[in-house]
Enzyme design. Structure first.
Site, PDB file in Angstrom:
ATOM      1  N   GLU A 134       0.826  -1.209   0.000  1.00 53.47           N
ATOM      2  CA  GLU A 134       0.000   0.000   0.000  1.00 53.47           C
ATOM      3  C   GLU A 134       0.863   1.264   0.000  1.00 53.47           C
ATOM      4  OE1 GLU A 134      -3.323   0.351  -0.318  1.00 53.47           O
ATOM      5  OE2 GLU A 134      -3.557  -1.826  -0.537  1.00 53.47           O
ATOM      6  N   HIS A 285       3.236 -10.401  16.976  1.00 52.68           N
ATOM      7  CA  HIS A 285       3.888 -11.580  17.527  1.00 52.68           C
ATOM      8  C   HIS A 285       5.287 -11.775  16.982  1.00 52.68           C
ATOM      9  CE1 HIS A 285       4.762 -15.882  18.288  1.00 52.68           C
ATOM     10  NE2 HIS A 285       4.305 -15.511  19.471  1.00 52.68           N
ATOM     11  N   LYS A 326       8.787 -12.721  26.589  1.00 51.61           N
ATOM     12  CA  LYS A 326       8.876 -11.791  25.463  1.00 51.61           C
ATOM     13  C   LYS A 326       8.950 -10.341  25.924  1.00 51.61           C
ATOM     14  CE  LYS A 326       6.495 -15.257  22.743  1.00 51.61           C
ATOM     15  NZ  LYS A 326       5.218 -15.698  22.149  1.00 51.61           N
TER      16      LYS A 326
END
Length: 359
Positions: A134, A285, A326
């Site tokens: 885009e 993620h 994480k």
């Protein structure tokens, strides 16, 4: 008829409070009776409450990402020689990993992201296929404002593609194919001549070079040597073009293994690492999982509207990422439950854009 207040009711209603801790912060909104700068207005969000409070925390966390230098930390006994030099330590900054979904490039957040890349405020970009294509498509044709409730069947007849309340004429994708096809031909020839296969990140870098347009995010990523990772590069118009190209001229290879190694190594070697993630899905993620390689991010800001009740990673709060390693335990982290198009420009105005002087 008794005139005394029932004791049980009084005790329930008039329950005394424990003493308020001295560090407690009272709720207070902006004072429009006084002149208020943009900076002062945004700072007031810290005390409004609800998601305004979360945005205030996000602003503070991002400013701490920007401020950190390795020279702020004591030198450990086992420090590697490279980082003993005071100048190197003073110039070693927090690496900011910015992730965003494709619809945000379709929106006017593209120009906000472009500012961050142009001025080297971020170290790594991670997005989806639409977040790549885009940007280039906007260099070839415009995206227009519309309405959420337009009839899909009528739009299809007219060759108009709806992204929320935005419209992209399908002709823009035809222009994109005309632009991309000869580049794919050239890349295939180069691959055959050199024996070196492409990766999604080297593919994006090449397109950033080829577009040669300062309105492109990825032109500036190419110019400033900022890597762009897109694990799902084929999930969009680029995938359609590669699919068509594979019939005309088969053999182009995109190696995702090299990219996951590169992304994880950028995370592992970061002396301090921060995540700013707009939206969810793959971009969220992929960055968070790269942070696992270094036992978690030091700073994290999530902005999305996802909820955690369905168990999705998109909706998960930062504490879930802590459980996976994480985000580091005790790290500064916040989730702002909001549409990124509403709040991310305000966050950038209060952080990265503070050094911009009015003409």
């Amino acid at each position: 008829m008794t005139s005394s207040i029932p004791g049980g009711a009084a005790a329930a209603v008039l329950q005394p409070s424990d003493p308020i801790p001295s560090e407690a912060v009272s709720v207070q909104g902006p004072n429009f009776e006084q002149p208020l700068s943009l900076e002062g207005f945004l700072n007031s969000y810290e005390r409004i409450g609800f998601q305004a409070n979360s945005l205030g925390k996000a602003i503070n966390i991002v400013n701490r990402m920007r401020k950190w230098r390795l020279s702020d930390e004591p030198i450990p006994d086992d420090e590697v020689e490279e980082y003993l030099d005071p100048e190197v330590r003073a110039n070693t900054r927090c690496n900011i990993f910015l992730g965003y979904t494709s619809n945000l490039i379709s929106s006017g957040l593209r120009e906000v992201i472009l500012h961050l890349v142009k001025h080297k405020h971020v170290a790594v970009l991670v997005t989806t296929a639409g977040g790549i294509e885009e940007d280039f498509i906007k260099c070839l044709g415009k995206t227009y404002l519309a309405e959420f409730n337009l009839d899909g069947a009528e739009l299809r007849k007219k060759g108009m593609n709806r992204i929320g309340n935005l419209i992209v004429p399908n002709d823009n994708y035809c222009k994109f194919e005309d632009w991309l096809s000869p580049i794919l031909d050239a890349m295939l020839l180069e691959q055959k001549a050199s024996g070196q296969v492409w990766t999604p990140s080297s593919f994006i870098r090449r397109l950033g070079k080829e577009i040669n347009n300062e309105e492109s995010v990825y032109y500036w990523a190419y110019k400033n040597d900022i890597p762009v990772f897109c694990p799902a590069l084929t999930d969009g118009s680029i995938g359609d073009m590669i699919y068509f190209h594979s019939f005309r001229s088969p053999g182009l290879i995109l190696d995702i293994v090299q990219d996951i190694r590169s992304l994880n190594e950028l995370s592992r070697k970061s002396r301090k690492a921060g995540m700013i993630i707009l939206g969810g899905g793959v971009c969220k993620h992929q960055i968070a999982n790269a942070m696992l390689i270094r036992n978690g991010a030091d700073y994290s800001v999530f902005i999305n509207t996802g909820q955690e009740f369905d168990g999705s990673d998109s909706g998960a709060r930062p504490d879930e990422a802590v459980s996976w390693g994480k985000i580091r335990a005790g790290a500064e982290a916040v989730k702002v439950f909001a549409d990124a198009t509403l709040v991310f420009p305000m966050l950038v105005a209060a952080t990265f854009a503070q050094g911009i002087q009015a003409p």
